[in-house]
Motif scaffolding. Sequence first.
Motif, mmCIF file in Angstrom:
data_model
loop_
_atom_site.group_PDB
_atom_site.id
_atom_site.type_symbol
_atom_site.label_atom_id
_atom_site.label_comp_id
_atom_site.label_asym_id
_atom_site.label_seq_id
_atom_site.Cartn_x
_atom_site.Cartn_y
_atom_site.Cartn_z
ATOM 1 N N LEU A 74 -36.529 4.199 39.230
ATOM 2 C CA LEU A 74 -35.368 3.016 38.955
ATOM 3 C C LEU A 74 -34.342 2.890 38.008
ATOM 4 O O LEU A 74 -33.438 2.166 37.756
ATOM 5 C CB LEU A 74 -35.671 1.793 39.884
ATOM 6 C CG LEU A 74 -35.558 1.855 41.725
ATOM 7 C CD1 LEU A 74 -36.726 0.494 41.799
ATOM 8 C CD2 LEU A 74 -34.572 3.048 41.759
ATOM 9 N N GLY A 94 -31.694 5.254 36.464
ATOM 10 C CA GLY A 94 -30.583 5.175 37.894
ATOM 11 C C GLY A 94 -29.546 3.898 37.417
ATOM 12 O O GLY A 94 -29.054 4.362 37.257
ATOM 13 N N LEU A 95 -30.644 2.986 37.028
ATOM 14 C CA LEU A 95 -29.613 1.762 36.292
ATOM 15 C C LEU A 95 -28.954 1.247 35.722
ATOM 16 O O LEU A 95 -27.657 0.647 34.673
ATOM 17 C CB LEU A 95 -30.674 0.508 37.065
ATOM 18 C CG LEU A 95 -29.523 -0.767 37.280
ATOM 19 C CD1 LEU A 95 -28.552 -0.743 38.283
ATOM 20 C CD2 LEU A 95 -30.458 -2.194 37.473
ATOM 21 N N ARG A 147 -29.339 -2.395 31.736
ATOM 22 C CA ARG A 147 -29.058 -3.130 32.985
ATOM 23 C C ARG A 147 -30.206 -3.203 33.384
ATOM 24 O O ARG A 147 -30.599 -4.317 34.108
ATOM 25 C CB ARG A 147 -27.905 -2.260 34.222
ATOM 26 C CG ARG A 147 -27.221 -3.256 34.770
ATOM 27 C CD ARG A 147 -25.869 -2.020 35.320
ATOM 28 N NE ARG A 147 -25.430 -3.532 36.269
ATOM 29 C CZ ARG A 147 -24.578 -2.699 37.318
ATOM 30 N NH1 ARG A 147 -23.957 -1.467 37.086
ATOM 31 N NH2 ARG A 147 -23.972 -4.043 37.941
ATOM 32 N N TRP A 148 -31.219 -2.184 33.570
ATOM 33 C CA TRP A 148 -31.963 -2.719 34.127
ATOM 34 C C TRP A 148 -32.468 -3.815 33.862
ATOM 35 O O TRP A 148 -33.694 -5.024 34.371
ATOM 36 C CB TRP A 148 -32.861 -1.925 34.172
ATOM 37 C CG TRP A 148 -34.682 -1.295 35.068
ATOM 38 C CD1 TRP A 148 -34.726 -1.686 36.666
ATOM 39 C CD2 TRP A 148 -35.227 -2.282 33.883
ATOM 40 N NE1 TRP A 148 -36.123 -2.105 36.570
ATOM 41 C CE2 TRP A 148 -36.100 -2.223 35.376
ATOM 42 C CE3 TRP A 148 -36.425 -2.598 33.286
ATOM 43 C CZ2 TRP A 148 -38.046 -2.061 34.676
ATOM 44 C CZ3 TRP A 148 -37.310 -2.449 32.787
ATOM 45 C CH2 TRP A 148 -38.027 -2.977 33.660
#
Lengths: 153, 153
Positions: free
Chosen positions: B127, B130-131, B135-136
């Motif tokens: 995750l 992925g982000l 941004r995560w």
Amino acid sequence: MSQTELEKSPHAVLDVVNCTSANLRKVNRLVTQVYDASLRPVGLRATQFNLIATLVKLGDTPLSRLAGVLVMDRTTLTRNLKPLVDKGLIRIDHEEDQRIRIISLTDEGKIVFEEALPFWREAQSQLVEGLGQNRWSAFLDDLRAMIDVVQRE
Amino acid sequence: MSQTELEKSPHAVLDVVNCTSANLRKVNRLVTQVYDASLRPVGLRATQFNLIATLVKLGDTPLSRLAGVLVMDRTTLTRNLKPLVDKGLIRIDHEEDQRIRIISLTDEGKIVFEEALPFWREAQSQLVEGLGQNRWSAFLDDLRAMIDVVQRE
DNA sequence: CTCATGTATGTGTATATACACCTTTATAGA
DNA sequence: TCTATAAAGGTGTATATACACATACATGAG
């Protein structure tokens, strides 16, 4: 005597504090309680309000398509429909194709949705204002980005 | 003949698409599935892993305090403990004060946590990458800000 | 010491969630 | 036509969540 994972990485437990899933679940619990509390006067839960709102938008919809739109497991949707059907807010009909279930709002379902709207707005405003418009918008964008990330697999 | 809420505000249904709660719940469903899938080899759910990780961090803890730390309803925690007690990963003891339940990890609980860590990391990385790291991080900050917003009431 | 009160917890009930498995109905080939 | 397969859905089971209500225990006021 081999070292444990924790002895090798003493910060492992701290990392877990940043668990995306745990933090999401925590926020989800809290936010759901805010919406549930707001909607209590009309006897709807947040999930149920959203289900009805989606039907208002889509009109009569086959169950599996509705589940697809909601990005919700088909069997979860089936279970979520039950209390709404029991309350007479939603109806489930057949098509010519006997396999397909068409989900529809009843007249009472439409009325309850209208009654619920201001209570939903109250909860929504509370959070938007609490976080601030800009930050809330960014947050919503990130939620949608996260959906894309997970679905793109 | 009074206008309906929808006729007065034809965009009401579109607004509902931006429902914080609905979007959160959707993301929560998807992300939980990612972590659950990763952790399946060790037989833990995301919630259970987080519960165990919290105990690793806190050590033996009274039930209500644990619920407070997790920002979780006390009765929800009681129910969530059950499968872990059944599997022998967690133990519930008494104190001198007979009302208080002390929640502890068993030795096997500690072992399973260690086994689970790499699988948790796998889901977490998936995750974060992925982000995107930045941004995560912002997303996690916003989750925490949202917790503050809701709890400050 | 006794009882009222407050603290810590459990239980009943209802909803939300999803995986594994099963049933029913269409439909395309042989 | 008949049947294998695919499509649509339901059910069993387990977990996650929380509100309302009930219980057990501790403690302080009198």
